[in-house]
Write a protein that holds these residues in place. Structure first.
Motif, PDB file in Angstrom:
ATOM      1  N   VAL A  95      -7.667 -25.660 -75.650  1.00  0.00           N
ATOM      2  CA  VAL A  95      -8.252 -24.315 -75.685  1.00  0.00           C
ATOM      3  C   VAL A  95      -7.172 -23.244 -75.806  1.00  0.00           C
ATOM      4  CG1 VAL A  95     -10.370 -24.910 -74.437  1.00  0.00           C
ATOM      5  CG2 VAL A  95      -8.356 -24.179 -73.142  1.00  0.00           C
ATOM      6  N   GLY A  96      -5.888 -23.656 -75.757  1.00  0.00           N
ATOM      7  CA  GLY A  96      -4.801 -22.697 -75.939  1.00  0.00           C
ATOM      8  C   GLY A  96      -4.065 -22.331 -74.664  1.00  0.00           C
ATOM      9  N   LYS A  97      -4.092 -23.246 -73.670  1.00  0.00           N
ATOM     10  CA  LYS A  97      -3.449 -22.936 -72.380  1.00  0.00           C
ATOM     11  C   LYS A  97      -1.952 -22.730 -72.533  1.00  0.00           C
ATOM     12  CE  LYS A  97      -5.090 -26.668 -70.449  1.00  0.00           C
ATOM     13  NZ  LYS A  97      -5.929 -27.078 -71.594  1.00  0.00           N
ATOM     14  N   SER A  98      -1.288 -23.639 -73.264  1.00  0.00           N
ATOM     15  CA  SER A  98       0.168 -23.548 -73.409  1.00  0.00           C
ATOM     16  C   SER A  98       0.577 -22.303 -74.194  1.00  0.00           C
ATOM     17  CB  SER A  98       0.723 -24.802 -74.082  1.00  0.00           C
ATOM     18  OG  SER A  98       0.551 -25.913 -73.231  1.00  0.00           O
ATOM     19  N   MET A  99      -0.211 -21.952 -75.204  1.00  0.00           N
ATOM     20  CA  MET A  99       0.109 -20.759 -75.982  1.00  0.00           C
ATOM     21  C   MET A  99      -0.030 -19.502 -75.124  1.00  0.00           C
ATOM     22  SD  MET A  99      -1.141 -19.844 -79.812  1.00  0.00           S
ATOM     23  CE  MET A  99      -0.331 -21.264 -80.510  1.00  0.00           C
ATOM     24  N   LEU A 100      -1.084 -19.465 -74.295  1.00  0.00           N
ATOM     25  CA  LEU A 100      -1.260 -18.322 -73.388  1.00  0.00           C
ATOM     26  C   LEU A 100      -0.124 -18.279 -72.365  1.00  0.00           C
ATOM     27  CD1 LEU A 100      -2.950 -15.940 -72.325  1.00  0.00           C
ATOM     28  CD2 LEU A 100      -4.201 -17.581 -70.894  1.00  0.00           C
TER      29      LEU A 100
END
Length: 441
Positions: A13-18
């Protein structure tokens, strides 16, 4: 203790990018592959004057038989247990899923404050109508964010900081010794870290390469304060096929750079392998204090000469690291693990040792009396004086009449004389030669 914010959610869901957007640097591995972040990754950031720790977690798959995904779920649960505030990240592009509902139920049971964030709200202007379905989770008003562009991150951080306890004086951690655990895959780095911390801090599995990121873990005991950095196992370059594995080698190298002391783990059953020499070489070339830790000693068939034989093998195969002490341990049983701390403190202190110019020149004078400096074609090396110019590692500059006469063997001799007098156990030494011009009488 600083407040802790954990970012959790199902995979991809994009945790690392956030996490990277909020930290402001590329600390987490970002790859469009579910399950790339396997362990918890810690970073420090601040917002509106409040410093806090941010944790990026592996994606939660509520029901799974996959071994690694089960581990990831356990890691996410540990992050939830430690968190002050939980950011529950969802994805507007895939919409609300059954997994989101299950993760939400798991989070609500924790009793922790939860901030619901809907990621991939990348366009500005009219709100994506799919955003509103996330109200069905019953977690109040969602915060719209774009991890790619950074939209909405200020609102998200405002919502998190609102749950922080009153600010207290936070001076801890500045004086901690930073310790990197390095070694080839599956040598027991994560097992040792878990033994030290007394919790399943890193994923431990017989799957080589389970730890992909460098993980920071603070620890304190009567010996002092430590920050342990568990690194991904470094493979041979030829085996580094995936981009993810390449990042991990880079991450381990970065962890060595950040550390004060490197624990070089070797499998006691295998002895020193070619890969071990490369891993140890990285620490040596970076000028780091080091302890050679022979792990899995409980699994070695031993007689009264086994330890002596393996010690001799290590000294031969890691000939450039004769300064590093060797400790035989078992992370599994805890054998001699408690001795690690006094060794870490000792080698860290030695790497920071400052020696006065007067004391150094007394040693230099004695050394030259014992063994005369070399000569070549009638010209003799004259050494004028020596001074220390740096620490971590100790760096000495020697001034002489002609640097070309300063043979490597005599440099080695001087280094041994310095070590004989001052110790400097566990740390490399840098000896720089400077030519001061000819002073022939």
């Amino acid at each position: 203790m600083k407040p802790i914010v954990a970012i959790v959610g199902r995979p991809n869901v994009g945790k690392s990018m956030l996490f990277n957007k909020l930290i402001g640097r590329r600390l987490s591995i970002v790859e469009d592959t579910p399950g790339v972040t396997r362990d918890r990754v810690y970073g420090e950031t601040d917002w509106n004057g409040r410093t806090f720790t941010l944790i990026d977690t592996g994606g939660i798959e509520p029901r799974t038989d996959d071994q690694i995904l089960t581990f990831m779920r356990q890691q996410a649960q540990l992050a939830i247990d430690h968190a002050t505030v939980i950011v529950f990240l969802t994805d507007v592009k895939t919409g609300l899923t059954a997994s989101d509902h299950e993760v939400a139920n798991m989070l609500l049971k924790s009793g922790k404050p939860i901030v619901l964030a809907v990621n991939k709200m990348d366009s500005t202007g009219a709100m994506n109508p799919d955003f509103y379905e996330f109200y069905n989770l019953g977690m109040g008003d969602p915060v719209a964010v774009s991890a790619v562009h950074g939209h909405g991150t200020g609102d998200l951080l405002d919502a998190c900081v609102a749950y922080f306890p009153p600010e207290e004086e936070e001076s801890e951690g500045a004086d901690a010794i930073k310790v990197a655990l390095i070694g080839k895959p599956n040598v027991g780095k994560s097992s040792l870290l878990n033994r030290i911390l007394g919790e399943e801090r890193s994923i431990v599995s017989d799957v080589a390469g389970t730890t992909r990121d460098a993980i920071d873990s603070p620890f304190e005991n009567e010996q002092g304060k430590f920050l342990f950095i568990d690194t991904a196992g470094m493979r041979k370059r030829s085996k580094v096929e995936e981009d993810i594995e390449r990042y991990s080698v880079l991450r381990a190298t970065m962890a060595i750079e950040r550390s004060d002391v490197c624990l070089i783990l070797i499998d006691g059953r295998e002895g020193v392998t070619e890969q071990d020499t490369k891993v140890a070489g990285l620490a040596h070339e970076a000028g780091k204090a080091a302890v050679i830790v022979v792990n899995k000693w409980d699994l070695v068939d031993k007689d009264d000469k086994t330890m002596d034989r393996l010690t001799a093998d290590i000294r031969r195969d890691l000939g450039y690291m004769t300064y590093a002490p060797i400790l035989f341990i078992s992370a599994l049983t805890g054998q001699r693990v408690n001795k690690l701390f006094e060794m870490i403190v000792a080698v860290s202190n030695q790497a920071s040792l400052r020696i006065t110019t007067g004391m150094l020149n007394n040693v230099l004078s004695d050394a030259q009396t014992r063994v005369q400096p070399p000569s070549d074609k009638g010209r003799r090396l004259k050494i004028y004086y020596m001074t220390q110019v740096g620490i971590r590692p100790p760096h000495f500059v020697v001034f002489c009449n002609d640097a070309s006469l300063f043979h490597f063997s005599y440099q080695r001799y001087l280094e041994n004389q310095i070590r004989a007098v001052f110790g400097l156990t566990g740390t490399p030494i840098i000896l720089s030669i400077r030519q001061k011009g000819d002073r022939e009488e």
